[in-house]
Write an enzyme that holds these catalytic residues in place. Structure first.
Site, short mmCIF file in Angstrom:
data_model
loop_
_atom_site.label_atom_id
_atom_site.label_comp_id
_atom_site.label_asym_id
_atom_site.label_seq_id
_atom_site.Cartn_x
_atom_site.Cartn_y
_atom_site.Cartn_z
N ASN A 8 0.87 -1.19 0.00
CA ASN A 8 0.00 0.00 0.00
C ASN A 8 0.90 1.23 0.00
OD1 ASN A 8 -1.84 2.05 0.48
ND2 ASN A 8 -2.21 1.48 2.62
N LYS A 10 0.00 4.24 0.01
CA LYS A 10 -0.64 5.40 0.64
C LYS A 10 -0.43 6.59 -0.32
CE LYS A 10 1.21 3.50 4.85
NZ LYS A 10 1.42 3.56 6.27
N HIS A 93 -9.54 1.06 4.96
CA HIS A 93 -8.26 1.29 5.63
C HIS A 93 -8.50 2.24 6.81
CE1 HIS A 93 -4.18 2.63 6.45
NE2 HIS A 93 -3.77 1.55 5.80
N GLU A 165 -5.32 -5.14 10.63
CA GLU A 165 -4.35 -4.06 10.78
C GLU A 165 -4.65 -3.28 12.06
OE1 GLU A 165 -2.25 -2.77 7.02
OE2 GLU A 165 -4.09 -1.64 7.07
N GLY A 171 2.43 2.12 10.91
CA GLY A 171 3.36 3.24 10.82
C GLY A 171 4.05 3.60 12.12
N SER A 211 3.43 -2.15 10.38
CA SER A 211 4.88 -2.11 10.60
C SER A 211 5.60 -3.39 10.19
CB SER A 211 5.20 -1.76 12.07
OG SER A 211 4.75 -0.46 12.35
N GLY A 232 2.86 -1.28 4.27
CA GLY A 232 2.73 0.14 3.93
C GLY A 232 4.08 0.73 3.56
C1 PEP Z 1 -0.75 0.42 6.08
O1 PEP Z 1 -0.77 1.63 5.90
O2 PEP Z 1 -1.68 -0.31 5.69
C2 PEP Z 1 0.38 -0.18 6.79
C3 PEP Z 1 0.35 -1.44 7.13
O3 PEP Z 1 1.42 0.68 7.03
P1 PEP Z 1 2.86 0.32 7.65
O4 PEP Z 1 3.33 -0.95 7.04
O5 PEP Z 1 3.71 1.50 7.28
O6 PEP Z 1 2.67 0.18 9.13
#
Ligand code: PEP
Length: 249
Positions: A8, A10, A93, A165, A171, A211, A232
């Site tokens: 993703n 973003k 999301h 998630e 993040g 993460s 992400g």
């Molecule tokens: C996300 O935004 O769906 C996500 C999992 O972000 P990250 O991997 O940066 O935590």
């Protein structure tokens, strides 16, 4: 074992940067038995069609309108992304639930619109830190699943990936533990069994997101309770994402 690895983006990168990314990714993951999916911003999808079309990498969007078409200025429809070859869409999301106040009712409508247009859905669910600390995480996720999948036919679940998630893990650099992931995966499967059937619960695709990166992906992906990961920030580096996407179990 085949896993699904979803990236993703973003709201990061510009379309011209995506050309090189897509070409590199397609080359680097060639031959992997995993399913690799990348979800860049809408503006990148025509480049995705040009540079990923015909490759083993699938691509999708990060959102769609719940409406089919009409006077919805600024919105993007399921048909539009489908026309650009997208096969997936991320729905619900936590960024959209939180910042754009998307309700479970809207998410449910978006899922129905996506499925009606032949798209596969990555449905994101997960609790905030406050909910987790008040020991309500399981009830919260169960309710999200019920509300978001209301009225969906069992056979349509083949086109749904549930991404657990936890918001506190997105993040933040603090991924959920193996125990957290296994427990919530079990809760999700149980809820699918209650709402649909034991067969649906067994077959549903569940991924973890929050993460996941180069330092922890091996451990997370080796958790047998999940079928893959949603990545992400760490998917923005094409070398890292390709490496993670090629991992086999
Ligand atoms: C996300 O935004 O769906 C996500 C999992 O972000 P990250 O991997 O940066 O935590």
């Amino acid at each position: 074992m085949k896993k699904i690895i979803i990236g993703n983006f973003k709201m990061n990168t510009v379309p011209s940067e995506f050309k090189t990314y897509a070409m590199t990714l397609a080359t680097k993951v060639r031959g992997t038995k995993n399913e690799v999916v990348v979800c860049p911003p809408f503006t990148h999808l025509s480049f995705a069609k040009e540079f990923l079309g015909g490759s083993s990498v699938a691509y999708g969007a990060q959102n769609i309108s719940a409406e089919e078409n009409g006077a919805f200025t600024g919105e993007i429809s399921a048909k539009m992304i489908k026309d650009l070859g997208a096969t997936y869409v991320i729905i619900g999301h936590s960024d959209r639930r939180g910042m754009y106040k998307e309700s479970d009712k809207t998410i449910n409508k978006k899922i129905k619109t996506a499925l009606a247009n032949g798209l596969k859905v990555v449905l994101c669910v997960g609790e905030s830190l406050q909910i987790r600390e008040s020991k309500q995480a399981q009830n919260f996720v169960r309710k999200q699943i019920d509300d978001d999948l209301k009225g969906i036919y069992e056979n349509e679940l083949e086109s749904v990936v549930i991404a657990y998630e936890p918001i506190w893990a997105i993040g933040t650099g603090k991924n959920a533990t193996d125990k957290d992931i296994s427990k919530m995966s079990e809760v999700i499967r149980k809820e699918i069994e209650t709402q649909f059937s034991a067969k649906a619960a067994q077959n549903i695709t569940i991924v973890y997101g929050g993460s996941v990166g180069i330092k922890n992906y091996k451990k997370i992906l080796s958790n047998p309770s999940i079928d893959g990961v949603l990545i992400g920030s760490a998917c923005l580096d094409v070398d890292d994402f390709s490496l993670m996407a090629r991992e086999t179990y």
